[in-house]
Enzyme design. Sequence first.
Site, PDB file in Angstrom:
ATOM      1  N   LYS A   1      85.049  94.910  43.220  1.00 57.62           N
ATOM      2  CA  LYS A   1      85.421  93.202  42.341  1.00 57.62           C
ATOM      3  C   LYS A   1      84.849  93.149  40.630  1.00 57.62           C
ATOM      4  O   LYS A   1      84.027  93.494  40.928  1.00 57.62           O
ATOM      5  CB  LYS A   1      84.802  92.482  43.192  1.00 57.62           C
ATOM      6  CG  LYS A   1      85.054  90.742  43.540  1.00 57.62           C
ATOM      7  CD  LYS A   1      84.199  89.832  43.969  1.00 57.62           C
ATOM      8  CE  LYS A   1      84.179  88.812  43.664  1.00 57.62           C
ATOM      9  NZ  LYS A   1      83.294  87.593  44.820  1.00 57.62           N
TER      10      LYS A   1
ATOM     11  N   SER B   1      86.573  84.117  46.532  1.00 56.18           N
ATOM     12  CA  SER B   1      86.923  84.188  45.511  1.00 56.18           C
ATOM     13  C   SER B   1      87.666  86.213  45.566  1.00 56.18           C
ATOM     14  O   SER B   1      87.941  85.974  44.386  1.00 56.18           O
ATOM     15  CB  SER B   1      85.643  84.256  44.812  1.00 56.18           C
ATOM     16  OG  SER B   1      84.537  84.851  45.201  1.00 56.18           O
TER      17      SER B   1
ATOM     18  N   SER C   1      83.286  84.189  50.548  1.00 55.59           N
ATOM     19  CA  SER C   1      83.934  84.658  49.842  1.00 55.59           C
ATOM     20  C   SER C   1      84.537  86.731  49.681  1.00 55.59           C
ATOM     21  O   SER C   1      85.051  86.933  49.256  1.00 55.59           O
ATOM     22  CB  SER C   1      83.725  85.122  48.113  1.00 55.59           C
ATOM     23  OG  SER C   1      84.168  83.746  47.471  1.00 55.59           O
TER      24      SER C   1
HETATM   25  N1  GLN Z   1      84.471  79.603  48.499  1.00 52.64           N
HETATM   26  C1  GLN Z   1      83.083  79.276  48.065  1.00 52.64           C
HETATM   27  C2  GLN Z   1      83.324  78.686  46.930  1.00 52.64           C
HETATM   28  O1  GLN Z   1      84.073  78.017  46.401  1.00 52.64           O
HETATM   29  C3  GLN Z   1      82.152  80.726  48.423  1.00 52.64           C
HETATM   30  C4  GLN Z   1      82.970  81.324  47.011  1.00 52.64           C
HETATM   31  C5  GLN Z   1      82.080  82.371  47.032  1.00 52.64           C
HETATM   32  O2  GLN Z   1      81.523  83.009  47.848  1.00 52.64           O
HETATM   33  N2  GLN Z   1      81.631  83.280  46.063  1.00 52.64           N
HETATM   34  O3  GLN Z   1      81.922  77.831  45.983  1.00 52.64           O
END
Ligand code: GLN
Length: 475
Positions: free
Chosen positions: A69, A144, A168
């Site tokens: 990532k 994400s 994410s």
């Molecule tokens: N979807 C969540 C957010 O927008 C989690 C994102 C994540 O885990 N990095 O913050």
Amino acid sequence: MELFRLTIAEALRLLLNKEISNQELLKAVFDRIKNIDSKINAYVTITEEEAFNRLNKVSKTSGIPIAIKDNLCTKGIKTTCSSKILGNFIPPYESTVTQKLINSEYIFTGKTNLDEFAMGSSTENSGFFPTKNPWDTSRVPGGSSGGSAAAVASGMCIAALGSDTGGSIRQPAAFCGVVGLKPTYGRVSRFGLIAFASSLDQIGPITKNVEDCAILMNILSGHDINDSTCANIDVPDYTANLKNGVKGLTIGIPKEYFIEGIDKETLDAVKKAINILSEMGAEVIPISLPHTEYSIAVYYILATSEASSNLARFDGVKYGLRIDGKNLLDMYLNTKAAGFGKEVKRRILLGTYSLSSGYYDAYYKKAQAVRTLIRKDFADAFKKVDVIITPTTPTPAFKIGEKVADPLKMYLNDIFTTPVNLAGIPAISIPCGFSKEGLPIGLQIIGRDFDEETLLRTSYTFEHATEHHKRIPSI
Ligand code: GLN
């Protein structure tokens, strides 16, 4: 044999028996990337030349291609966080997790797309381009870590790393029909992970099956002097107990997670999975996690507060983009205005607001108090049960564009994943079925602090009793 479809375990076995060479394997993966990534857009940076150079330096029985990532610092390789503000950032150091993979002779295929600074649930917030879901390219791969999950599902790597602040790893794993584990806070070093919300962030594996997840956890876990929040607790061999079954295991089913508004096919698939585990000898117990309803609000106050502080460093002086101005303040303003996307700006504003005097007590401090209650809910439940099972997401993958105009709707997608980060405990998402439209459905299994072993064992037992993980997208 399509070598890009192999799991880590299969590839290692074939390499050991000299049935394939690591050159062939790496070439198969890069050919696959060349063939299909124009349709998926999983990668921000593809590191083919570096990969083949490195392959010459590893033993013939290793060299598993893995995607990283793009919020994990890789020395000498561009690391962007999918943000224009870091569009030209080349880290001078290696993150602990990528160093551990290098030490274990894994080969990086490249850096995968994400929602800018890991803020989002669909990868549509990437500062560069959205990634598409390999099961249906009109849909999001989740976020994400959408690039990593889409790359694993479509064979553009053998496995990948993601990060999980509020879901994410698990949510994109669910949307793409692969396995994703968020370890306990402190199990895996965060050194070199570009911080979003430091008290919630964890790095973890995204893999084609549960065994691979255990193999990567063996490599990634453990103490690190470079991360003071990384726990000095022994690391078990996560592959050792996978086959021990679920007889005598107690599974908690929290009533707050089986509510109206959840997609019916998702509910049916999860209930069916619970029945399978029960038939295999687990005891199923209804439980309650009474503060669940506050999780989204608490998460979005704390995550944005921490983000507003963490992202202050991107000011045009130390890293990446710089847009000059008449004076220093003007340069800051120009750089941040041009470098950050809409969602990142929204979160910096929200977080700065919650932390400002006059609002701190009402928002930030209150949210911290409720966070403690959410963690206590889980602690109480784990006095009675060994694991907790829920859907990973309320619906399968949604359409690209469906939720971008309404941030609140997007945030609600994280309803089942954020409580786990707030509590600091581990959770895994594994495939447990498909919708009529052929979209994967994810099962979330939540465990006690540092008990990833039980999550992996339960997941492995379910996986081997079913065929879901064998289905692959037709792309
Ligand atoms: N979807 C969540 C957010 O927008 C989690 C994102 C994540 O885990 N990095 O913050």
